[in-house]
Design a protein around this motif. Structure first.
Motif, PDB file in Angstrom:
ATOM      1  N   GLN A  19       1.741   4.443  -5.075  1.00 16.94           N
ATOM      2  CA  GLN A  19       1.193   3.118  -5.412  1.00 16.94           C
ATOM      3  C   GLN A  19      -0.323   3.113  -5.273  1.00 16.94           C
ATOM      4  O   GLN A  19      -1.029   2.530  -6.113  1.00 16.94           O
ATOM      5  CB  GLN A  19       1.809   2.036  -4.522  1.00 16.94           C
ATOM      6  N   ALA A  20      -0.820   3.764  -4.232  1.00 19.35           N
ATOM      7  CA  ALA A  20      -2.277   3.836  -4.039  1.00 19.35           C
ATOM      8  C   ALA A  20      -2.933   4.553  -5.220  1.00 19.35           C
ATOM      9  O   ALA A  20      -4.005   4.144  -5.695  1.00 19.35           O
ATOM     10  CB  ALA A  20      -2.597   4.537  -2.727  1.00 19.35           C
ATOM     11  N   LEU A  21      -2.293   5.615  -5.717  1.00 16.18           N
ATOM     12  CA  LEU A  21      -2.825   6.328  -6.879  1.00 16.18           C
ATOM     13  C   LEU A  21      -2.737   5.478  -8.140  1.00 16.18           C
ATOM     14  O   LEU A  21      -3.672   5.440  -8.949  1.00 16.18           O
ATOM     15  CB  LEU A  21      -2.080   7.649  -7.083  1.00 16.18           C
ATOM     16  N   LEU A  22      -1.614   4.787  -8.340  1.00 16.89           N
ATOM     17  CA  LEU A  22      -1.469   3.916  -9.511  1.00 16.89           C
ATOM     18  C   LEU A  22      -2.543   2.832  -9.504  1.00 16.89           C
ATOM     19  O   LEU A  22      -3.148   2.530 -10.546  1.00 16.89           O
ATOM     20  CB  LEU A  22      -0.072   3.270  -9.524  1.00 16.89           C
ATOM     21  N   LYS A  33      -5.116   9.582 -14.619  1.00 17.10           N
ATOM     22  CA  LYS A  33      -4.025   8.726 -15.082  1.00 17.10           C
ATOM     23  C   LYS A  33      -2.701   9.359 -14.658  1.00 17.10           C
ATOM     24  O   LYS A  33      -2.501  10.564 -14.843  1.00 17.10           O
ATOM     25  CB  LYS A  33      -4.081   8.612 -16.611  1.00 17.10           C
ATOM     26  N   VAL A  34      -1.816   8.559 -14.080  1.00  9.69           N
ATOM     27  CA  VAL A  34      -0.474   9.042 -13.742  1.00  9.69           C
ATOM     28  C   VAL A  34       0.355   9.008 -15.020  1.00  9.69           C
ATOM     29  O   VAL A  34       0.641   7.935 -15.564  1.00  9.69           O
ATOM     30  CB  VAL A  34       0.180   8.191 -12.639  1.00  9.69           C
ATOM     31  N   VAL A  35       0.726  10.202 -15.532  1.00  5.32           N
ATOM     32  CA  VAL A  35       1.454  10.273 -16.803  1.00  5.32           C
ATOM     33  C   VAL A  35       2.967  10.351 -16.602  1.00  5.32           C
ATOM     34  O   VAL A  35       3.726  10.126 -17.547  1.00  5.32           O
ATOM     35  CB  VAL A  35       0.969  11.455 -17.671  1.00  5.32           C
ATOM     36  N   ALA A  36       3.424  10.665 -15.397  1.00  4.17           N
ATOM     37  CA  ALA A  36       4.860  10.692 -15.102  1.00  4.17           C
ATOM     38  C   ALA A  36       5.061  10.745 -13.595  1.00  4.17           C
ATOM     39  O   ALA A  36       4.189  11.234 -12.855  1.00  4.17           O
ATOM     40  CB  ALA A  36       5.551  11.886 -15.755  1.00  4.17           C
ATOM     41  N   VAL A  37       6.217  10.238 -13.173  1.00  6.92           N
ATOM     42  CA  VAL A  37       6.618  10.303 -11.763  1.00  6.92           C
ATOM     43  C   VAL A  37       8.014  10.916 -11.703  1.00  6.92           C
ATOM     44  O   VAL A  37       8.929  10.465 -12.396  1.00  6.92           O
ATOM     45  CB  VAL A  37       6.612   8.906 -11.103  1.00  6.92           C
ATOM     46  N   GLY A  38       8.162  11.954 -10.892  1.00  4.19           N
ATOM     47  CA  GLY A  38       9.453  12.604 -10.725  1.00  4.19           C
ATOM     48  C   GLY A  38       9.953  12.458  -9.302  1.00  4.19           C
ATOM     49  O   GLY A  38       9.171  12.217  -8.374  1.00  4.19           O
ATOM     50  N   ALA A  39      11.257  12.598  -9.129  1.00  2.00           N
ATOM     51  CA  ALA A  39      11.860  12.473  -7.804  1.00  2.00           C
ATOM     52  C   ALA A  39      13.037  13.420  -7.663  1.00  2.00           C
ATOM     53  O   ALA A  39      13.613  13.872  -8.657  1.00  2.00           O
ATOM     54  CB  ALA A  39      12.328  11.030  -7.571  1.00  2.00           C
TER      55      ALA A  39
END
Length: 204
Positions: A19-22, A33-39
């Motif tokens: 969230q801090a990065l977003l 830019k955050v282009v994807a988030v994986g888990a």
């Protein structure tokens, strides 16, 4: 204006660092830019945060693959599909393997809640308290094949108070860690960086 640095962020839980990065990336001057988030798990707050921000998500659960090596290869493929410049492990609780490091070594970063090389592993704040240090903190490092052993990108110090518990100390470290992560990733994006042995240098 140059294209923003492409970040893929990997999470395993609440996603507060994500969230801090977003939030930082919402400002064009941040340079990334955050282009994807994986888990590695489904139904976690980190994925919900990404979806709320309109960021594509994916999961790669170890138990869905026949071996840890197959999982590592699949994770590398899923991350690679988004062509990241930098991969950020933000509370990602799995160790990546050889295939992943072959693809993204030297540009994957992770945080550790201690001042490396002290107190590696899962219990940095607890071990700092038990040892009686007066100052601990957080480290951002380039991921390698070891556990919290990679070249250091940034560090931030956190004083240890006499009445600290593991929980209170860890919470203060996490606040400092988030600020350090955002600052350092932004600097990596805007200035570029190189890894020379154990030295990480900013600048083209």
């Amino acid at each position: 204006m140059p294209s923003p640095t492409r970040l893929v962020v990997l999470v395993s839980g609440s996603g507060t660092n994500l969230q801090a990065l977003l939030d930082a990336c919402a400002d064009e001057s941040y340079g990334a830019k955050v282009v994807a988030v994986g888990a590695d798990r489904e139904d976690i707050a980190g994925l919900t945060r990404a979806e709320a921000a309109g960021v594509p998500t994916f999961t790669a659960k170890v138990k869905d693959y026949t071996s840890r090596e197959h999982w590592d290869r699949a994770l590398a493929d899923k991350v690679g599909a988004f062509e990241p410049d930098v991969v950020v492990l933000a509370g990602f609780m799995k160790l990546v393997g050889t295939t992943f490091l072959d693809a993204f070594g030297g540009r994957t970063v992770n945080t550790h809640p201690a001042l490396s090389p002290s107190f590696p592993g899962m219990h940095g704040p607890r071990e700092a308290l038990e040892y009686g240090v007066k100052v601990t903190g957080a480290t951002l490092f380039i991921v390698d094949a070891g556990v919290d052993t990679g070249a250091i990108v940034a560090q931030t110090a956190v004083p240890v108070d006499d009445d600290d518990t593991e929980a209170t100390l860890h919470e203060r470290i996490k606040v400092a860690e988030r600020a350090m992560l955002v600052d350092a990733v932004g600097k990596m994006a805007r200035e570029g960086f190189s890894v020379e042995g154990r030295r990480v240098r900013f600048g083209g």
